[in-house]
Design an enzyme around this catalytic site. Sequence first.
Site, mmCIF file in Angstrom:
data_model
loop_
_atom_site.group_PDB
_atom_site.id
_atom_site.type_symbol
_atom_site.label_atom_id
_atom_site.label_comp_id
_atom_site.label_asym_id
_atom_site.label_seq_id
_atom_site.Cartn_x
_atom_site.Cartn_y
_atom_site.Cartn_z
ATOM 1 N N ASP A 412 -32.952 -94.832 42.504
ATOM 2 C CA ASP A 412 -34.056 -95.716 42.864
ATOM 3 C C ASP A 412 -33.920 -96.995 42.031
ATOM 4 O O ASP A 412 -33.167 -97.038 41.061
ATOM 5 C CB ASP A 412 -35.374 -95.011 42.570
ATOM 6 C CG ASP A 412 -36.579 -95.877 42.905
ATOM 7 O OD1 ASP A 412 -36.532 -96.572 43.933
ATOM 8 O OD2 ASP A 412 -37.559 -95.865 42.137
ATOM 9 N N LYS A 413 -34.639 -98.031 42.416
ATOM 10 C CA LYS A 413 -34.551 -99.293 41.682
ATOM 11 C C LYS A 413 -35.761 -99.488 40.762
ATOM 12 O O LYS A 413 -35.640 -99.473 39.548
ATOM 13 C CB LYS A 413 -34.441 -100.473 42.651
ATOM 14 C CG LYS A 413 -34.302 -101.835 41.951
ATOM 15 C CD LYS A 413 -34.411 -102.974 42.903
ATOM 16 C CE LYS A 413 -35.838 -103.186 43.364
ATOM 17 N NZ LYS A 413 -36.724 -103.661 42.274
#
Length: 1203
Positions: A412-413
Amino acid sequence: MNSSKSSSSNNSETHQKTDDHNWEVKANNASYHTRIKERTFLCFNRRKYADNKIKTSKYNIITFLPRNLFEQFQRAANFYFLLICILQTIPAIATLPWYSTMIPLTFVLAVTGVKDIIDDIARHKSDREINSRPCQVLVGKSFKFTKWKDLQVGDVVCLKKDEFVPADLFLLSSSKPSSLCYVETSEIDGETNLKYRQALSVTHTNVNTLDQLAKFDGRIICQRPNNDLHSFTGTLYWQNQEYSLNNEKILLRGCRIRNTEQCYGVVLFAGVDTKIMKNSGKCTMKKTHIELLMNRVVLLVLLILGTVSFCLAVGAVVWDMKVGKEKPYLGNDITSFSPGYRGFLSFWGHIIILNSILPMSLYVTFELLHVAQSFFINWDINMYCEERDTPANSRTTTLNEELGQINYIFSDKTGTLTQNIMAFKKCCIGSQIFGNQHDDGKTAKMVDLHWNTFADGKLEFYDGSLVEQIRSGANPTVHEFFKLLALCHTVMVEQKHGQLVYQAASPDEGALVTAARNFGFAFLSRTPDTITISELGVPRTYSVQAILDFTSSRKRMSVILKDSEGKIKLYCKGADVMIYKRLQLNCLYKEITQTALDHFATETLRTLCLASKDVEENYFRDWSQRYQEASVALQNREELLEALYEEIETDLVLIGATAIEDKLQVRVPETIQNLRAANIKIWVLTGDKKETAINIGYSCKLLSDQMEIFEGNDIIELLEKLQKSNYQVQDMIDASISKSLRSSKEGDFWMCDSKALIITGSFLDTFIKQSKQYKRKSQSWWQQRMANTKVGVNGEAEARERCFVELACQCQAVICCRVTPKQKALVVHLVKKYQKAITLAIGDGANDVNMLKTAHIGVGISGQEGMQAVLSSDYSLAQFCYLERLLLVHGRWAYLRICKFLRYFLYKTFAFSFLQVWFGFYNGFSGQSVFERWCISFYKVPYSWLPVLTIGILDKDMSDQMSIRYPKYYRIGQQNELFNYKIFLITLLHGLLSSLALFFVPYGAFLENVGQGGTPLSDYQLFSVTLGTAVVVTVNIEVMLEMSYCTLLSVLSIGMSVGLYFCITLITQSAFITQLNPSMFQFNGAAVNTFRQPLFWLTILLTVAINIIPSLTIRLMLRVFGSKDAERLIYQDPNEDEQKENDKTTQFRRQSTRRRSAYAFSQNKGYADLITSGTSLQTKKLASQEICAPAVSYREELMEEVF
């Protein structure tokens, strides 16, 4: 836009339900929904409308025992031991009591079961906490507090500011003007910027008081529950009217109410039917590649056991028929039973005798090693985050060695790679660049902003000359620069505890307005027609003439203002490519600003250009009239407005440029680079917009300027051309598809050595149809079987999926943006399915849960988005950078140790068990054991177990620092070099050859030989003790050769094992203990008689030498002539590696001329329409506090019960 599409589609709705829209919700009628049933299977029915109780746990009191036993007996060894236990209850073939197998089997099952139930208790606790959260539900004509789990479809709910939405709701009204409702969706898509939802005007007007809410009887017909987070279509039927509903009218479970004091909604989907739960996936039992391989190896061992036992049984029958009948003193009555029956009994007797070939201690030790390795992870001080007081946590104990085999990381970012905190770092104003190069606080002093009463104390800026120019007023351009930042935006402001609180459509826009505030130009308030700022302590109000809002195509925004003197001015900010095309000829500072932009880009900062122009009053009057006409045009409105925007946004004067930083988590670039050096490919899966993801890709060094960037459209064009030429969808062989792709003429993709792929969620929707695992859940077994026989659509879809994965995996980096939680899991599933690779997913939010469950290993970050990701993960870390140590150190060590343990354990059991086979040729295949029974019992644990345990817990081929410094040695686990079928066959052959030497060397030495005093040595007991001594000494010396890291404990374990053998043997074969129980201890004095024979010791020395010397020679040759094993550290020039490390460090200053605009990061259109319409700038009178007053005491009691 989505809303227009939804409106157009919903206008065609009728009162009749359709196949797509058959979900009917009646407001204030929960009892109706609880009565509706639907058929599931045969005559079984269930509720159509689920309640709001969620369940993420696997077991309950009733299902734990059968389900857990079913899962555990999927292990071939557990089932095998259960079969042995059953056989041992049959007197005709039993050679050992049944409890000798049942007790350790029960122990193994109990330990694993306790571990599983402890993990599940944590899930139960999380479920209980969420289900018990309080919320207000309309009961009669008042709101009462109840628990989330008691909500029903059709209930009317009241939500307050900062509360989570308990179910998917249809928004009725709110305390905001025009019933706006601001929500934060970080738990759903990872975005922390605010989004707004707006109720229908009819419900805003007519459903906002207590009586109106109680009388509301609207009927909503919409699509059935699904996992699409970004779309909703439905129709409200109320008062003989139809109203179209779209996604902007819906509040999803997991959202959080922000900047809205109060709102009301009707529950549409509850519990498992909510969109976030539809995206959450299911808990599955994860098994490592090594464990699956070990299960197959166990089956091979059982096949060997069965084959050998069958051969021995045949030999027993033949021997009885030819030899046994001539030796009546043996007592074999061969006439009583048929040869087949005698062979049958002999077969199972040999199965029991040889069951030591797969000892129970294998799995007991396997579990103990996993537990010990998990403790090492939990105790690692280098993975402890002092700031958050959070250590690493191994939430499972069965996946440790898989950490050493990871091929792909899906990350995920927001909250994982980034902190989602925007910081104003540098700027270029006129001809000067502000912002110190050394902003770490060591070589530069942070500016003092205490002179500014509006400063929030959070800005870190390291160039005092900028403050000097602001306060002195010597450079008017500096004032103009910050005035633009304070005026040109769509930020909302409110007072909270005497402080200004900004809410922006994107975090970067909020960072710019906050920077202006800290430097003395504070945005104070706005109305639909005015905006007020403080310019160095002096309040000034400007008249807002027009706001030209941001769109993804414009990549800029402008505001036209009139000051108190009547001068009209346009302020514009946006991407440099957009601003530079609109500057006046011979504009000052153009070259200097461009150089500054290039400089900012080398530091991966987000850049914006600022410009302005004076507007003549007569021209603006004419332009404004045309603007008003275009705003109300019924046809081509967008085109007309865009043309007017283009007209006025010309001949701009460049003021400067900003550079802001999206702060990464600690050591993210270094971690990613080291993991990539370990041949691990990293994919970023985020709900953010493409520009956001690409910029972060450059910041964290996942992308570089040397990479060629490909997008989804490029892949589609490539595959379409291949399909027309040489790509056949009917050919489903991986190698054939890969060959077709590589032999294509599309050289742009394949000729690039360094390439990256950027795709979006819409690309996955249109091109990668959901894989069969996801789309066939509702199909019957027969439908799936028939679908598998068809080559048509399903075959083509699967071929396209396979080709996409093949192409994507050729890229050095892949970024998937605007993807839903379900799509994240789909991408992970496709790579697992077609690449057969070991995957790891890492995230910190509820939107990552499905991805974590789908990957082989899920790692949760204890971040700002709650603990749901951690509760659904296999391992939890405080920061992304600890993943480097988790994989390269603990993962690699765990893989090395488990593989060595399995190799040695199988070797020692083969060497021991095959001795019984060779002895069968000399005892008439009678099943008589070559060893004393106590030697068989103690061999599994005291005689050979401790060295195995130490090698599986403590052994390592290099230190943790070396493991991180030389990440290339991680590839050994990826290629599975240390334990595979080849290694198993070599181990089997090694054990077989060792058993031959162990048996026939003593046999030849003692055959027709005499010892001291003329004692004959051809004695069964003497031979048995000799074999036992030889095998114990041999396997313990062999494990010494396996050790790469020699410790005092490992040396003591070998010494103790050999010492325990001699001590126990002397005790069990002593005259004293034989007198106590002669039937149990039958080797009276055999040990003493054997140990005093010199030939015995010479035989032991010769046997061990014959076994060890070839093994030692082979190891030496492999170590000298290029073994790939992890035990050998390849000697190389240390300066070369040091240079690589230096190069790695210097690469963080990326020389680039690519500039990435920050303003393109707003996810949606700004708030300009809301501002100019005034709907968001007036405070609606709140509902009477009496509504919730009766529930206050109950709320306090409920909160005490929950917490």
